[in-house]
Write a protein that holds these residues in place. Structure first.
Motif, PDB file in Angstrom:
ATOM      1  N   TRP A 189      -7.345  14.188 -29.735  1.00  0.00           N
ATOM      2  CA  TRP A 189      -7.723  15.123 -28.665  1.00  0.00           C
ATOM      3  C   TRP A 189      -6.777  16.318 -28.532  1.00  0.00           C
ATOM      4  O   TRP A 189      -7.220  17.448 -28.333  1.00  0.00           O
ATOM      5  CB  TRP A 189      -7.749  14.396 -27.321  1.00  0.00           C
ATOM      6  N   ASP A 190      -5.474  16.041 -28.589  1.00  0.00           N
ATOM      7  CA  ASP A 190      -4.476  17.064 -28.256  1.00  0.00           C
ATOM      8  C   ASP A 190      -4.366  18.107 -29.377  1.00  0.00           C
ATOM      9  O   ASP A 190      -3.941  17.781 -30.492  1.00  0.00           O
ATOM     10  CB  ASP A 190      -3.124  16.368 -28.039  1.00  0.00           C
ATOM     11  N   SER A 191      -4.733  19.341 -29.054  1.00  0.00           N
ATOM     12  CA  SER A 191      -4.740  20.373 -30.095  1.00  0.00           C
ATOM     13  C   SER A 191      -3.339  20.858 -30.470  1.00  0.00           C
ATOM     14  O   SER A 191      -3.181  21.674 -31.373  1.00  0.00           O
ATOM     15  CB  SER A 191      -5.611  21.556 -29.667  1.00  0.00           C
ATOM     16  N   GLU A 192      -2.316  20.349 -29.764  1.00  0.00           N
ATOM     17  CA  GLU A 192      -0.935  20.701 -30.129  1.00  0.00           C
ATOM     18  C   GLU A 192      -0.374  19.701 -31.145  1.00  0.00           C
ATOM     19  O   GLU A 192       0.676  19.934 -31.731  1.00  0.00           O
ATOM     20  CB  GLU A 192      -0.026  20.676 -28.885  1.00  0.00           C
ATOM     21  N   LYS A 193      -1.038  18.573 -31.271  1.00  0.00           N
ATOM     22  CA  LYS A 193      -0.509  17.537 -32.174  1.00  0.00           C
ATOM     23  C   LYS A 193      -1.088  17.703 -33.576  1.00  0.00           C
ATOM     24  O   LYS A 193      -1.653  18.725 -33.902  1.00  0.00           O
ATOM     25  CB  LYS A 193      -0.798  16.161 -31.586  1.00  0.00           C
ATOM     26  N   GLY A 194      -0.951  16.673 -34.391  1.00  0.00           N
ATOM     27  CA  GLY A 194      -1.390  16.791 -35.780  1.00  0.00           C
ATOM     28  C   GLY A 194      -0.462  17.735 -36.526  1.00  0.00           C
ATOM     29  O   GLY A 194       0.683  17.924 -36.146  1.00  0.00           O
ATOM     30  N   ARG A 195      -0.972  18.331 -37.583  1.00  0.00           N
ATOM     31  CA  ARG A 195      -0.143  19.308 -38.304  1.00  0.00           C
ATOM     32  C   ARG A 195      -1.014  20.460 -38.763  1.00  0.00           C
ATOM     33  O   ARG A 195      -2.209  20.281 -39.057  1.00  0.00           O
ATOM     34  CB  ARG A 195       0.597  18.660 -39.474  1.00  0.00           C
ATOM     35  N   TRP A 196      -0.386  21.609 -38.835  1.00  0.00           N
ATOM     36  CA  TRP A 196      -1.103  22.796 -39.308  1.00  0.00           C
ATOM     37  C   TRP A 196      -1.035  22.830 -40.829  1.00  0.00           C
ATOM     38  O   TRP A 196       0.037  22.711 -41.418  1.00  0.00           O
ATOM     39  CB  TRP A 196      -0.473  24.064 -38.726  1.00  0.00           C
TER      40      TRP A 196
END
Ligand code: SF4
Length: 209
Positions: free
Chosen positions: A39-46
């Protein structure tokens, strides 16, 4: 593109062997969602889209050298249409190599058609769109690939026939990475297994897609 996870080969996310991208970030927040960590668009990786395209090309070559060709690209999440521009570029690359494109979305097709050019491009490059939010009170695994009875299949091209998809069997895959994390993907009623695993592992050791 902000990415939660990429699997270069999976047989549990649509027909054939597929390159699968879970995007990071989802604006729908469906109660009962199995993929809350997307859900969190700040997480994960670019990851730069050119790098994903290059990885996709390598995956196509790698699969061709082994047992089975890569059949398609699956985009899910998270919400692929929240990053429609990047997802559309990836879909274009997949199409260039003859791959099918299967896209999951929590939006409904009618809403997407009223959105901007990037959304329309992604729709144009999608062969099969599975739309609608997960609705917990309508939870059902009677049909393949979907978790609730409100979700719909839109065959946007003639790449797949309805009967081929409806006869496809849900399955799931379990992988353990080098750090000992357990990753499960696929579709089906896994609630019992998830509860069992939660009792055995702390919640940050197991990820569900
Ligand atoms: S659209 Fe999918 S990922 Fe997003 S909240 Fe709903 S079920 Fe979860």
């Amino acid at each position: 593109m902000r990415v939660h996870r990429i699997l270069r080969e999976t047989a549990a996310e649509g027909p054939g062997l597929r390159y699968c991208v879970w995007v990071q970030g989802c604006s729908h927040h469906c109660p009962g969602c199995f993929a809350k960590d997307t859900w969190d668009s700040e997480k994960g990786r670019w990851i730069e889209i050119e790098d994903i395209k290059e990885d996709l090309r390598r995956a196509i070559q790698s699969a061709a050298g082994k047992r089975k060709d890569l059949e398609g690209l699956t985009l899910l999440g998270g919400e692929p249409f929240d990053q429609a521009q990047e997802a559309a570029q990836l879909a274009k690359e997949a199409k260039k190599h003859g791959l099918s494109v299967l896209t999951f979305t929590g939006y409904r097709l009618e809403e997407l058609r009223k959105k901007g050019p990037a959304e329309r491009k992604l729709l144009k490059r999608t062969d099969l769109l599975i739309d609608g939010p997960f609705e917990e009170e309508k939870k059902s695994f009677d049909r393949p690939l979907v978790g609730s009875s409100n979700q719909r299949f839109h065959f946007l091209t003639d790449r797949y026939k309805k009967e081929d998809i409806m006869s496809w069997k849900n399955s799931f895959e379990i992988r353990i990475d080098q750090d000992g994390r357990i990753w499960i993907n696929g579709m089906g009623d896994l609630a019992g297994l998830r509860d069992y695993e939660k009792r055995r592992h702390s919640s940050n050791e197991i990820s569900w897609d």
